[in-house]
Scaffold this active site. Sequence first.
Site, short mmCIF file in Angstrom:
data_model
loop_
_atom_site.label_atom_id
_atom_site.label_comp_id
_atom_site.label_asym_id
_atom_site.label_seq_id
_atom_site.Cartn_x
_atom_site.Cartn_y
_atom_site.Cartn_z
N CYS A 4 0.85 -1.20 0.00
CA CYS A 4 0.00 0.00 0.00
C CYS A 4 0.88 1.25 0.00
O CYS A 4 1.71 1.44 0.90
CB CYS A 4 -0.92 -0.01 1.22
N HIS A 46 -3.96 0.85 8.45
CA HIS A 46 -4.55 0.59 7.14
C HIS A 46 -5.99 0.11 7.26
O HIS A 46 -6.26 -0.94 7.83
CB HIS A 46 -3.74 -0.47 6.37
N ASN A 86 -13.72 9.46 -1.48
CA ASN A 86 -14.28 8.60 -2.51
C ASN A 86 -14.30 7.18 -1.99
O ASN A 86 -13.25 6.63 -1.64
CB ASN A 86 -13.44 8.70 -3.79
N GLY A 92 -14.67 6.77 -7.69
CA GLY A 92 -13.38 7.36 -8.05
C GLY A 92 -12.23 7.03 -7.12
O GLY A 92 -11.14 7.59 -7.26
N HIS A 99 -8.68 7.71 2.83
CA HIS A 99 -8.14 9.09 2.82
C HIS A 99 -9.29 10.05 2.60
O HIS A 99 -10.24 9.76 1.86
CB HIS A 99 -7.07 9.27 1.75
N HIS A 101 -9.92 13.87 1.18
CA HIS A 101 -9.34 14.99 0.45
C HIS A 101 -9.82 16.27 1.12
O HIS A 101 -11.03 16.44 1.34
CB HIS A 101 -9.84 15.02 -1.00
#
Length: 113
Positions: A4, A46, A86, A92, A99, A101
């Site tokens: 990753c 993770h 997303n 997307g 995560h 954005h």
Amino acid sequence: MSDCIFCKIVAKEIPAQIMYEDEFVLAFKDLSPQAPTHILIIPKTHVENFLEAAQHQGMNDQIFTGIANLVKEQGWNPNGFRVVSNCGSKAGQSVFHLHFHLLGGRELTWPPG
Ligand code: AMP
């Protein structure tokens, strides 16, 4: 997770422009910015998405606390940024380590594409 890319950033095995770090989360500049301010905030552990994060006590809270701390530390105007995640390839998502954005620094239109 060994393959990753975001775990490698957490482990400092590959470089990133880190903007914020605490015990639980890391925030760094997106490689391909879609706005003058484009930061990714990730949990150090993770998980694939925020649904999976909900199975880890407090993880989503830790992420949102990190986002608030980042905005405060940087002195960004709270009137005019967007936080988006997303969830899944049809939305997307291209990196399957959770995560968010954080986008700002320009007029943001709605709805997103
Ligand atoms: P998403 O498409 O929502 O999964 O977002 C993944 C984001 O990760 C994209 O905006 C990419 O530009 C960004 N990205 C991928 N690899 C890196 C990297 N090594 N450092 C910073 N950002 C990255």
